[in-house]
Scaffold this active site. Structure first.
Site, mmCIF file in Angstrom:
data_model
loop_
_atom_site.group_PDB
_atom_site.id
_atom_site.type_symbol
_atom_site.label_atom_id
_atom_site.label_comp_id
_atom_site.label_asym_id
_atom_site.label_seq_id
_atom_site.Cartn_x
_atom_site.Cartn_y
_atom_site.Cartn_z
ATOM 1 N N TYR A 235 20.591 -29.086 1.950
ATOM 2 C CA TYR A 235 21.105 -30.296 2.587
ATOM 3 C C TYR A 235 22.557 -30.503 2.171
ATOM 4 O O TYR A 235 22.925 -30.323 1.003
ATOM 5 C CB TYR A 235 20.235 -31.482 2.177
ATOM 6 C CG TYR A 235 20.836 -32.839 2.412
ATOM 7 C CD1 TYR A 235 21.272 -33.218 3.685
ATOM 8 C CD2 TYR A 235 20.981 -33.743 1.367
ATOM 9 C CE1 TYR A 235 21.833 -34.464 3.902
ATOM 10 C CE2 TYR A 235 21.526 -34.998 1.573
ATOM 11 C CZ TYR A 235 21.960 -35.349 2.845
ATOM 12 O OH TYR A 235 22.528 -36.583 3.052
ATOM 13 N N ASP B 171 12.644 -29.964 -3.211
ATOM 14 C CA ASP B 171 12.860 -31.092 -2.303
ATOM 15 C C ASP B 171 11.783 -31.021 -1.234
ATOM 16 O O ASP B 171 11.773 -30.117 -0.393
ATOM 17 C CB ASP B 171 14.263 -30.987 -1.686
ATOM 18 C CG ASP B 171 14.612 -32.198 -0.827
ATOM 19 O OD1 ASP B 171 13.699 -32.826 -0.272
ATOM 20 O OD2 ASP B 171 15.818 -32.497 -0.702
ATOM 21 N N LYS C 267 13.323 -41.003 4.639
ATOM 22 C CA LYS C 267 12.856 -40.199 5.755
ATOM 23 C C LYS C 267 11.380 -40.490 6.057
ATOM 24 O O LYS C 267 11.011 -41.614 6.352
ATOM 25 C CB LYS C 267 13.116 -38.729 5.462
ATOM 26 C CG LYS C 267 14.525 -38.432 4.932
ATOM 27 C CD LYS C 267 15.644 -38.927 5.829
ATOM 28 C CE LYS C 267 17.007 -38.366 5.477
ATOM 29 N NZ LYS C 267 17.530 -38.730 4.154
#
Length: 384
Positions: free
Chosen positions: A107, A179, A204
């Site tokens: 990310y 993650d 999220k």
């Protein structure tokens, strides 16, 4: 009764773990304790262990217990954002001169944290293809203290064999950080596969409604949990009570939402593979995806994230994003509504010019829980 004795079934834990009825009124939903300080029963006599809401807050405690139960961990900690959780983890595990292996498709915010923040503190890092355990092993150095993994990864949907990389990491005396934002604990549980720490952006899927920002760390080692809790309090980037309450509300419906996200994404990925303007579809649920077999082994389903590449290059990809109508053009992911974005210009702009730069013709979808036929029709008109 301990949360661990409520049930072994995820859906039941999601609703009940940490959600003890309020002892004063019997309210079945934990109250929002919008409070900064607490009356003590004499000097040093903390009532329930609470003294100041940076250190602990009952609403945040409920969320942290819920997160730990869902990930099969011993300690959960909630933060003001996913990056706040990552920052706390780095400063707990690492010292100047230590080394971390990060994935080649991390990310953009995680990459920025390592490249622009941690590196100034003297933390060294290098990039490896985390989907290849041999590549991870080759990237290790005597100074490596952690290996960082996203699976599925953002935005290229790469898949890492968590158990295999956990063995490589353990042999090196380092910690494996996973993650789990894309998969969520409903679809994948990294601690059970050998990971040491699970990271979440609660913004999220865990929150699930695009109305809260938060982050979390979950660990199986109580001693590491205590170290993280010390740094959480010392650094102070904690989740507020209302944010904690919103995420706790979201986790209750996580299972049913993830089922729908996955079903819709599978239909959309299948359609995209047959569209003349699409040159590549990245979705672990496709049999041709290089990580499909591993994903099928370690995930319950394949999630709601789909990326694809279009013919015509960057401008064509941007135009697809701009033409979408049901898919909202926006960053973030994991809400009930579908989102579309251009990673190269949006979420992953910070990785431009690095080993983590994403393809310019890439479009990323966060597939929501709307009627899938409406989503299919919208993408078809956006592609032209």
């Amino acid at each position: 009764m301990s949360d661990r004795h409520i049930s072994q079934h995820f859906e039941t834990l999601a609703i009940h773990a940490g959600n003890t009825a309020d002892p004063l009124t019997g309210a079945v939903v934990p109250p929002i304790y919008q409070v900064s300080t607490y009356k003590q029963d004499g000097v040093g006599g903390l009532r329930g262990g609470y003294e100041y809401s940076r250190s602990a807050n009952p609403t945040r405690t409920a969320l942290e217990e819920n997160l730990a139960a869902l990930e099969g961990g011993r300690r959960g900690l909630a933060f003001a954002s996913g990056l706040a959780a990552e920052d706390c983890l780095l400063r707990t595990l690492l010292r100047p001169g230590d080394h971390v292996v990060i994935p080649n498709d991390a990310y953009g915010g995680t990459f920025r944290l390592f490249a622009k923040v941690a590196s100034r503190w003297g933390v060294e890092w290098s990039v490896a293809e985390s989907g290849d355990p041999a590549a991870v092993r080759a990237a290790l150095t005597p100074k490596t203290k952690a290996v960082w993994v996203e699976t599925p990864s953002n935005p290229l949907l790469g898949v890492t064999d968590i158990a295999a990389v956990a063995q490589v990491t353990r042999d090196a005396g380092a910690k494996l950080v996973v993650d789990n934002t894309f998969a969520t604990p409903y679809l994948q549980q990294p601690l059970a596969l050998g990971a040491d720490v699970v990271v979440h952006s609660l913004t999220k899927y865990m929150g699930g409604h695009s109305d809260v920002v938060g982050g979390a760390l979950i660990v199986g080692d109580p001693e590491l949990g205590e170290e993280l809790a010390f740094h959480q309090n010392a650094m102070g980037a904690v989740a507020g009570p209302f944010d904690s309450w919103l995420v706790l509300r979201g986790t209750k419906t996580l299972a049913v939402r993830m089922d729908r996200h996955s079903e819709n994404a599978t239909r959309i990925a299948d359609m995209l593979t047959r569209h003349a303007r699409v040159t590549s579809v990245l979705y672990p649920g496709l049999p041709e995806h290089p990580g499909h077999e591993i994903a099928a082994k370690q995930m319950k389903a394949f999630g709601g994230m789909v990326s694809f590449r279009v013919e015509g290059g960057e401008e064509a990809a941007v135009e697809v994003c701009n033409r979408a109508r049901v898919f909202t053009l926006g960053e973030s992911l994991g809400g009930v509504e579908s989102l579309i974005e251009h990673p190269g210009r949006m979420t992953h702009a910070s990785a431009a010019g690095s080993a983590l730069e994403v393809p310019a013709d890439l479009v990323r979808l966060s597939v929501g829980i709307e009627n899938v036929d409406d989503l299919l029709e919208d993408l078809q008109q956006a592609l032209g």
